[in-house]
Scaffold this motif. Structure first.
Motif, PDB file in Angstrom:
ATOM      1  N   SER A  63      39.040  44.026  35.629  1.00  0.00           N
ATOM      2  CA  SER A  63      39.062  42.943  34.648  1.00  0.00           C
ATOM      3  C   SER A  63      37.794  42.092  34.620  1.00  0.00           C
ATOM      4  CB  SER A  63      40.255  42.027  34.916  1.00  0.00           C
ATOM      5  OG  SER A  63      40.081  41.352  36.147  1.00  0.00           O
ATOM      6  N   ALA A  65      37.683  39.202  35.414  1.00  0.00           N
ATOM      7  CA  ALA A  65      38.215  37.941  34.879  1.00  0.00           C
ATOM      8  C   ALA A  65      38.010  37.806  33.366  1.00  0.00           C
ATOM      9  CB  ALA A  65      37.623  36.745  35.616  1.00  0.00           C
ATOM     10  N   TYR A 121      43.087  37.677  30.994  1.00  0.00           N
ATOM     11  CA  TYR A 121      41.762  38.302  31.029  1.00  0.00           C
ATOM     12  C   TYR A 121      41.556  39.205  29.819  1.00  0.00           C
ATOM     13  CZ  TYR A 121      41.756  36.912  35.990  1.00  0.00           C
ATOM     14  OH  TYR A 121      41.817  36.221  37.167  1.00  0.00           O
TER      15      TYR A 121
END
Length: 137
Positions: A63, A65, A121
């Motif tokens: 991801s 984030a 995310y």
């Protein structure tokens, strides 16, 4: 926030000191340590990652984030899928494979149900966040 390498170093130290358990913002989050070979450097690099399970397989999500680009470790796994995983006090070799299609969707949804941050995310980025499956070798 401290330098990401320093941040990860502290989590890794805490993980090793406490048999795989860490506190702070990751308290209660299932974490593993992934050691992979750098795609460009060829060096062994260890990072802490949240994971979920799919039967005997472990699932990790690249991801970053919700950043617009994949994390460095994504490129490392694509280039060198043989990795070492530390789970609690256990350490083992594994092979990483990129999940695709319906399997990717299912695995992402399952982990996002357990850790809703992954849905957040995905909303932050236009890229489809990659999902990897780790299987013991």
């Amino acid at each position: 926030m401290p330098d990401i390498n320093e941040f990860n170093r502290r989590i890794i130290e805490e993980f090793h000191a406490n048999g795989g358990k860490v506190g702070g913002q990751f308290a209660g989050v299932p974490l593993l340590l992934l050691t992979a070979t750098g795609a460009k450097t060829g060096r062994q690099l260890t990072i802490p990652l949240a994971y979920s399970k799919d039967g005997e397989r472990l699932v990790i999500i690249a991801s970053k984030a919700g950043a617009p680009h994949n994390p460095d470790w994504y490129h490392n796994l694509v280039a060198h899928p043989e990795v070492t995983v530390e789970l609690g006090k256990e350490r083992f070799r594994a092979s990483a494979a990129l999940a695709k299609g319906e399997e990717r969707e299912r695995l992402f949804r399952n982990q996002a149900k357990l850790m809703p941050m992954f849905d957040d995310y995905q909303k932050k980025t236009a890229r489809q966040i990659p999902v990897f499956v780790l299987e013991r070798v």
